[in-house]
Write a protein that holds these residues in place. Structure first.
Motif, short mmCIF file in Angstrom:
data_model
loop_
_atom_site.label_atom_id
_atom_site.label_comp_id
_atom_site.label_asym_id
_atom_site.label_seq_id
_atom_site.Cartn_x
_atom_site.Cartn_y
_atom_site.Cartn_z
N SER A 164 0.81 -1.21 0.00
CA SER A 164 0.00 0.00 0.00
C SER A 164 0.85 1.27 0.00
CB SER A 164 -0.93 0.00 1.22
OG SER A 164 -1.81 -1.10 1.18
N GLN A 165 2.01 1.21 0.65
CA GLN A 165 2.87 2.38 0.72
C GLN A 165 3.35 2.79 -0.67
OE1 GLN A 165 3.48 4.06 3.61
NE2 GLN A 165 4.53 5.63 2.41
N GLN A 166 3.76 1.81 -1.47
CA GLN A 166 4.20 2.11 -2.83
C GLN A 166 3.05 2.66 -3.66
OE1 GLN A 166 6.09 -1.11 -5.00
NE2 GLN A 166 6.08 0.04 -6.92
N LEU A 167 1.87 2.05 -3.52
CA LEU A 167 0.69 2.51 -4.25
C LEU A 167 0.39 3.97 -3.92
CD1 LEU A 167 -1.75 1.92 -6.10
CD2 LEU A 167 -2.98 1.15 -4.04
N TYR A 168 0.44 4.30 -2.63
CA TYR A 168 0.13 5.67 -2.21
C TYR A 168 1.17 6.66 -2.75
CZ TYR A 168 -0.73 9.69 0.82
OH TYR A 168 -0.98 10.95 1.28
N GLN A 169 2.45 6.34 -2.58
CA GLN A 169 3.51 7.26 -3.00
C GLN A 169 3.49 7.48 -4.52
OE1 GLN A 169 7.05 5.42 -1.40
NE2 GLN A 169 6.82 6.38 0.60
N ASP A 170 3.31 6.41 -5.28
CA ASP A 170 3.29 6.53 -6.74
C ASP A 170 2.07 7.34 -7.19
OD1 ASP A 170 5.58 5.04 -6.90
OD2 ASP A 170 4.59 3.18 -7.55
N THR A 171 0.94 7.12 -6.55
CA THR A 171 -0.29 7.81 -6.95
C THR A 171 -0.21 9.30 -6.65
OG1 THR A 171 -1.60 5.80 -6.57
CG2 THR A 171 -2.80 7.89 -6.66
N ILE A 172 0.28 9.67 -5.48
CA ILE A 172 0.40 11.08 -5.14
C ILE A 172 1.39 11.79 -6.06
CG2 ILE A 172 1.12 12.73 -3.36
CD1 ILE A 172 -1.62 11.47 -2.88
N TYR A 173 2.50 11.12 -6.37
CA TYR A 173 3.47 11.71 -7.30
C TYR A 173 2.82 11.94 -8.67
CZ TYR A 173 7.58 12.23 -10.27
OH TYR A 173 8.49 12.70 -11.19
N HIS A 174 2.08 10.95 -9.14
CA HIS A 174 1.40 11.05 -10.43
C HIS A 174 0.38 12.17 -10.43
CE1 HIS A 174 -2.32 9.62 -12.72
NE2 HIS A 174 -1.49 10.00 -13.64
N MET A 175 -0.37 12.32 -9.33
CA MET A 175 -1.41 13.34 -9.28
C MET A 175 -0.82 14.74 -9.14
SD MET A 175 -4.39 11.37 -7.09
CE MET A 175 -5.52 12.77 -7.17
N LYS A 176 0.27 14.88 -8.37
CA LYS A 176 0.93 16.18 -8.27
C LYS A 176 1.36 16.68 -9.64
CE LYS A 176 2.99 16.42 -3.64
NZ LYS A 176 4.27 16.53 -2.91
N THR A 177 1.81 15.75 -10.47
CA THR A 177 2.31 16.11 -11.80
C THR A 177 1.18 16.38 -12.79
OG1 THR A 177 4.24 14.70 -11.41
CG2 THR A 177 3.80 15.36 -13.70
N ASN A 178 0.13 15.58 -12.72
CA ASN A 178 -0.90 15.61 -13.76
C ASN A 178 -2.19 16.31 -13.37
OD1 ASN A 178 0.22 13.74 -16.05
ND2 ASN A 178 0.69 12.67 -14.14
N VAL A 179 -2.51 16.39 -12.08
CA VAL A 179 -3.71 17.09 -11.64
C VAL A 179 -3.36 18.01 -10.47
CG1 VAL A 179 -5.49 15.53 -12.49
CG2 VAL A 179 -4.36 14.99 -10.35
N PRO A 180 -2.61 19.10 -10.74
CA PRO A 180 -2.17 20.00 -9.68
C PRO A 180 -3.34 20.69 -8.98
CG PRO A 180 -1.79 20.97 -11.83
CD PRO A 180 -2.20 19.56 -12.07
N GLN A 181 -3.06 21.21 -7.78
CA GLN A 181 -4.07 21.91 -7.01
C GLN A 181 -4.54 23.18 -7.71
OE1 GLN A 181 -1.60 22.25 -3.51
NE2 GLN A 181 -2.97 20.95 -2.35
N GLN A 182 -5.80 23.51 -7.49
CA GLN A 182 -6.37 24.74 -8.03
C GLN A 182 -7.05 25.48 -6.89
OE1 GLN A 182 -9.10 23.17 -10.92
NE2 GLN A 182 -7.50 22.38 -12.24
N LEU A 183 -6.70 26.74 -6.70
CA LEU A 183 -7.28 27.55 -5.63
C LEU A 183 -7.97 28.76 -6.24
CD1 LEU A 183 -7.52 27.95 -2.52
CD2 LEU A 183 -5.47 29.39 -2.68
N GLN A 184 -9.27 28.92 -5.94
CA GLN A 184 -10.04 30.03 -6.46
C GLN A 184 -10.87 30.67 -5.37
OE1 GLN A 184 -11.89 27.74 -9.92
NE2 GLN A 184 -11.78 29.79 -10.77
N ASN A 185 -11.00 31.99 -5.45
CA ASN A 185 -11.92 32.68 -4.56
C ASN A 185 -13.34 32.21 -4.88
OD1 ASN A 185 -13.82 34.86 -3.72
ND2 ASN A 185 -11.93 35.87 -3.07
N LEU A 186 -14.09 31.84 -3.84
CA LEU A 186 -15.43 31.30 -4.05
C LEU A 186 -16.34 32.32 -4.74
CD1 LEU A 186 -17.03 28.70 -3.54
CD2 LEU A 186 -17.82 29.68 -1.40
N ASN A 187 -16.14 33.59 -4.44
CA ASN A 187 -16.94 34.63 -5.09
C ASN A 187 -16.71 34.64 -6.60
OD1 ASN A 187 -17.92 35.40 -2.61
ND2 ASN A 187 -16.52 37.13 -2.37
#
Length: 315
Positions: A164-187
């Motif tokens: 599970s540790q490898q699965l988690y680390q690989d998935t987070i690395y993949h998501m950081k690269t391909n689906v980065p965080q998006q922050l928007q003002n709610l208004n």
């Protein structure tokens, strides 16, 4: 007509419309937060390709006055628009299940409420996170608004031969690269759904609220472009930068499995009041399947860690 009779009738009507090239069978499944959904499995004859259509919302439309013919026509159109590409053969899907390297670029994770999903978590690899759990899935295909995904369970993990540790680390690395965080003002998000006249009215309301309020802090929406955007909590680069920008800790309101809301914590927040707001929104505005938690979380600017600052009731 109750839901059971409605599903049976839809099965008959769709089978007639689709003809002998397809088989239509009744199907039910417990989804997120023990939410039981009922529907139909539509499968092309002679292949293992198929799709599931849940009918709970369509039954609500029937109760509101839509006719059976109208609903059957809408479902028939939905099936046509979501036709699964033939290249997604059984052999292709079997290869994904058997080979971690083949599946790895398509693996994403999802946050669910841990206590509300204890039965599900018994059969899948997961990581505890606050009062939540991180689970994993393979995003096989997206066709228009429909998505085809396979939940990664313990049997698949045995075939892959990873922990599970490898699965988690690989998935987070993949998501950081391909689906980065998006922050928007709610208004800003709300304004995006308005015409020019509505924007003017909304902006005037916000201006008056700021004039009558001692603080100018606003709500911000944090998500990513994956199917379940609340997982952006798991890689906190954007939160760290935002906390430095506003020079304070951040309160996190878990609005749904799709996103969370950030609120700068200036030290005067009433946590119980915020928790009541989150719980009310969950009960009134968010479907049970999409609820994440009734708790309030806090991002500590100094330690860069997230904790539960006010424990909410079970969902």
């Amino acid at each position: 007509m109750d839901k059971k009779e409605f599903i049976k009738k839809m099965k008959e009507m769709l089978q007639k419309r689709l003809g002998e090239d397809y088989s239509v069978a009744e199907h039910s499944q417990v989804k997120n937060n023990k939410n039981l959904l009922s529907g139909l499995v539509i499968q092309r004859t002679g292949t293992d390709l198929g799709m599931v259509i849940y009918l709970d919302k369509f039954f609500e439309e029937y109760q509101k006055g839509n006719t059976l013919d109208e609903i059957a026509a809408a479902l028939y159109k939905k099936i046509g628009e979501a036709e699964i590409p033939e290249e997604l053969s059984g052999d292709y899907l079997k290869e994904l299940v058997r080979s971690y390297e083949a599946a790895k670029p398509m693996i994403f994770c999802k946050l669910v409420n841990e206590k509300a999903n204890r039965e599900l978590l018994q059969g899948v690899p997961y990581f505890p996170f606050l009062d939540l759990a991180v689970i994993f899935y393979i995003m096989v295909a997206e066709t228009n608004s429909e998505q085809m995904a396979i939940t990664i369970d313990n049997k698949i993990m045995e075939l892959w031969g990873i922990d599970s540790q490898q699965l988690y680390q690989d998935t987070i690395y993949h998501m950081k690269t391909n689906v980065p965080q998006q922050l928007q003002n709610l208004n800003d998000i709300v304004e995006g759904f308005m015409d020019e006249e509505e924007k003017k009215i909304f902006q005037e309301i916000i201006k008056k609220e700021k004039e009558n309020c001692e603080t100018t802090e606003e709500l911000y929406c944090l998500q990513n472009s994956s199917k379940f955007g609340a997982t952006s909590l798991l890689y906190g680069d954007t939160m760290a930068k935002f906390a430095e920008q506003v020079q304070c800790d951040l309160l996190i309101l878990p609005s749904s499995i799709f996103e969370v809301l950030l609120y700068p914590d200036n030290g005067s927040r009433d946590y119980e009041e915020l928790q009541d707001m989150v719980q009310t929104i969950n009960q009134v505005e968010v479907s049970r399947e999409d609820q994440l938690s009734n708790s309030i979380y806090k991002y500590d600017r100094m330690t860069r860690k997230i904790s539960i600052v006010y424990q909410g009731e079970d969902i």
